[in-house]
Design an enzyme around this catalytic site. Structure first.
Site, PDB file in Angstrom:
ATOM      1  N   ASP A  89      -9.518   7.807   5.002  1.00  0.00           N
ATOM      2  CA  ASP A  89     -10.070   6.846   6.199  1.00  0.00           C
ATOM      3  C   ASP A  89      -9.353   7.396   7.672  1.00  0.00           C
ATOM      4  OD1 ASP A  89     -11.419   5.766   4.369  1.00  0.00           O
ATOM      5  OD2 ASP A  89     -10.701   3.783   4.364  1.00  0.00           O
ATOM      6  N   ASP A 237      -3.414  -5.589  -4.282  1.00  0.00           N
ATOM      7  CA  ASP A 237      -2.911  -5.210  -5.739  1.00  0.00           C
ATOM      8  C   ASP A 237      -2.248  -6.343  -6.335  1.00  0.00           C
ATOM      9  OD1 ASP A 237      -0.671  -5.864  -3.655  1.00  0.00           O
ATOM     10  OD2 ASP A 237       0.014  -3.768  -3.654  1.00  0.00           O
TER      11      ASP A 237
END
Length: 688
Positions: A89, A237
């Site tokens: 990105d 996460d």
């Protein structure tokens, strides 16, 4: 002895904070016990070579991105079973660097893709979510840009999927630049505590453990069954691993498989990482805890441990509350000792609950090398204490629902002590929390003086440790801010504007140091002039309470009258319509008569007169004994009134006015520094 409502409220806050901090600390010791008790026998099974996709989420990491791709392509695993997705990105030089690297490995026969979404929506979680749309392998491994997986990683980690319900294997983080500085050593020790204590204690049990965002392997079915990657929090996460375990999947920690990574070497980068972790954990607590509580298949102990892990960063606000309330209570002569008649036990209790216990834990973690690690413990204590401001802001950000973008922690490819990062891109500037850290540091110095002058020196090291932490973090934040051009900049010569900005920085640094020194001097001067006379008066009253010697009492009363006259000059007087002084009261909001210094002075004068009356009375008579008891009771009441007045001397109008001017001066300097940062950014971007 009774204390006033304000002091009682402060005392209650202090005790509540102490209880909460102690509870979280004791839980860490409980996890230490579990980690030692649980031997972590990790069975393996020959799974052959299942298909694996390795996903590499990257954003502007030109110093480490190629190193990661090289390490992944060097893994000992069949090329036909291995797919590599570089989730890029980036919007800087990293894009071209990765494009060329991926093309080179494609020519060598690797199944490697350079994935460009064209947006940063969802940040890291968004990139992983996008990648899962085209992932069809059995397993998915994830590495952040600064990790260096060893050649044997997949072949040693994959066999640990020995049971069908194991959805994740998390490997331990190594530290390729652990000895670069005191900052990296402190971070390494802190992370080792997390992995070797918390993760080891919870692994493959009924307790929930978390994915650490990297250096782990997921079953694709587990990710999909848990609902995939969510973008609502800053710790995707932790979010995914908890949702997976609520679905019945197990997570396994592999302490013997270590994947080296680069620790943040710049203080502002370390603060950003800590901020993201702290805020994200509280966000997950808000998002997940209610579902965990009502989940029937989750054991009670697992629910408790989940609550503690997700909310553990609330300890930092309570650390600040304790830090703020302690000097107030010491000034108010509130007894804070564990055993009132043996003050030494207080510091012994702190040492036993803190450094002493941690040294024992370090011994159990590192065995023969524990002494070298124990030397780092003071640095970790200072580091954690100083980080409490940064992490408290993060907690409140999460609670208040403030939206933040995912700000990654920049890395510079630092491995040895000779490597330099200061002239590289991605250097982060200090933030507004640096001002708060300076404030807490100055407040701590004032608290040290209060502890000394109130005859409570046992609390000096406790206040001092945190004060050092605040000043250390603030100093490093400022000194690690970039105030000169990158070596890679295309501008060959510094502009006149840049030179002027550089001079502004130097003057600002001198100004900040000068203002801090001046603030410390004024705090000491204000205490000695406004508060210390009240402390002396309380000491004299203690002497009167415990004495039956009229000469000694008379001397104490004379000293009290002298100190009272000094204090009365510091407090604005209130007059009636005729101009007569009717009150000198430090309590300027909702004053009460008991703290009126004129009334206290009159009571002292009457007490002195009564002492003179009793000088002619026989010491063996009942009248003398009764009179001494009356004098003692009245002295005790006077002491209570002075104690009630003491806290308000700190918040006098003059002190508040000085504090406002002091803070405004520092804000002005910070504004000048901010302007300089913007000038550098502008010149680097437009090249003028």
């Amino acid at each position: 002895m009774a204390i006033n409502p304000f002091t009682q409220f402060v005392f209650d806050l202090f005790i509540l904070s102490a209880i909460i901090i102690t509870a979280y600390t004791c839980n860490f010791y409980y996890l230490t016990y579990l980690s030692q008790k649980r031997k972590n026998i990790l069975p393996t099974i020959d799974l052959g070579t299942p298909s694996v996709t390795i996903q590499l989420p990257i954003y502007n990491e030109k110093y480490v991105a190629k190193r990661l791709v090289d390490a992944v392509c060097n893994l000992d695993y069949p090329k036909e079973k291995l797919r590599i997705m570089v989730l890029d990105d980036s919007d800087d030089d990293t894009v071209e660097l990765l494009r060329n690297t991926v093309n080179d490995y494609q020519k060598q026969g690797f199944q490697i893709e350079h994935v460009r979404r064209g947006t940063r929506k969802g940040y890291k979680a968004g990139a992983l979510k996008h990648a899962m749309l085209s992932t069809n392998t059995e397993l998915v491994a994830i590495f952040d840009a600064d990790f260096i997986p060893p050649v044997w990683f997949l072949k040693r980690a994959i066999p640990h999927f020995s049971k069908s319900n194991i959805g994740l294997v998390q490997c331990r983080w190594g530290h390729v630049n652990e000895n670069y500085s005191a900052i990296t050593q402190a971070q390494a020790l802190s992370l080792d505590f997390h992995f070797l204590i918390e993760q080891k204690a919870k692994s493959n049990s009924h307790l929930f453990m978390n994915f650490n965002g990297t250096a782990g392997i997921w079953k694709r079915d587990c990710i999909e069954d848990a609902g995939g990657w969510h973008t609502a929090t800053l710790v995707e996460d932790l979010d995914l691993s908890y949702r997976a375990q609520m679905k019945g999947w197990k997570c396994l920690f592999l302490p013997d498989i270590v994947v080296d990574a680069e620790l943040p070497v710049q203080m502002n980068a370390a603060k950003r990482q800590q901020f993201r972790w702290a805020k994200g954990s509280i966000q997950c607590a808000i998002k997940l805890l209610s579902d965990i509580v009502i989940k029937r298949k989750v054991a009670v102990e697992a629910k408790i441990q989940a609550f503690i892990q997700l909310t553990r960063h609330v300890v930092y606000p309570f650390m600040l509350i304790q830090f703020l309330t302690l000097p107030i209570l010491l000034a108010g002569q509130v007894n804070l000792y564990v055993v009132s008649f043996l003050p030494a036990l207080t510091i012994a209790a702190y040492l036993a609950m803190g450094p002493g216990a941690y040294i024992m834990i370090i011994q159990s973690m590192y065995h023969k090398s524990w002494k070298s690690k124990a030397k780092i413990l003071p640095a970790l204590l200072v580091y954690n204490a100083g980080m409490s401001v940064n992490n408290t802001v993060a907690v409140f950000d999460a609670v208040l629902g403030k939206k933040n973008e995912f700000l990654r922690t920049p890395k510079y490819g630092i491995i040895t002590k000779e490597d330099d990062w200061r002239n590289k891109a991605y250097n982060l500037p200090f933030t507004q929390t640096t001002l708060l850290e300076i404030f807490f540091g100055v407040y701590g110095i004032m608290g040290i003086f209060i502890a000394i002058f109130s005859n409570n020196p046992v609390f000096v090291p406790i206040i001092g440790l945190q004060s050092i932490g605040f000043f250390f973090i603030a100093y490093m934040s400022l000194s690690h801010t970039r105030f000169k051009r990158n070596k890679s900049s295309s501008i060959p010569v510094r502009t006149k504007k840049e030179k002027m900005a550089n001079n502004v920085y130097k003057l600002s640094m001198i100004g900040i140091v000068g203002i801090i020194i001046f603030g410390v001097f004024m705090a000491f001067y204000g205490y000695s002039e406004d508060i210390y006379p009240l402390d002396r008066m309380r000491g004299n009253l203690d002497g009167i309470i415990g004495s039956s010697d009229l000469d000694s009492i008379r001397d104490d009363l004379m000293e009290i009258q002298t100190d009272l006259e000094i204090v009365m000059k510091k407090v604005p007087a209130t007059t009636d319509e005729s101009g007569n002084i009717v009150s000198i009261n430090p309590v300027w909001i909702f004053p009460v008569e008991s703290t009126n210094f004129i009334r206290i002075q009159n009571d002292v004068n009457r007490l002195s007169a009564d002492v003179e009356k009793f000088s002619s009375v026989s010491k063996d008579s009942d009248d003398y004994n009764t009179g001494m008891m009356d004098i003692s009771d009245r002295a005790l009441l006077l002491k209570t009134n002075i104690m009630d007045a003491t806290p308000y001397m700190y918040v006098s109008l003059s002190n508040m006015l000085f504090s406002i001017i002091w803070i405004a001066a520092i804000l002005g300097i910070f504004a000048a520094l901010k302007k300089k940062k913007e000038q550098f950014k502008e010149s680097d971007e437009i090249g003028i």
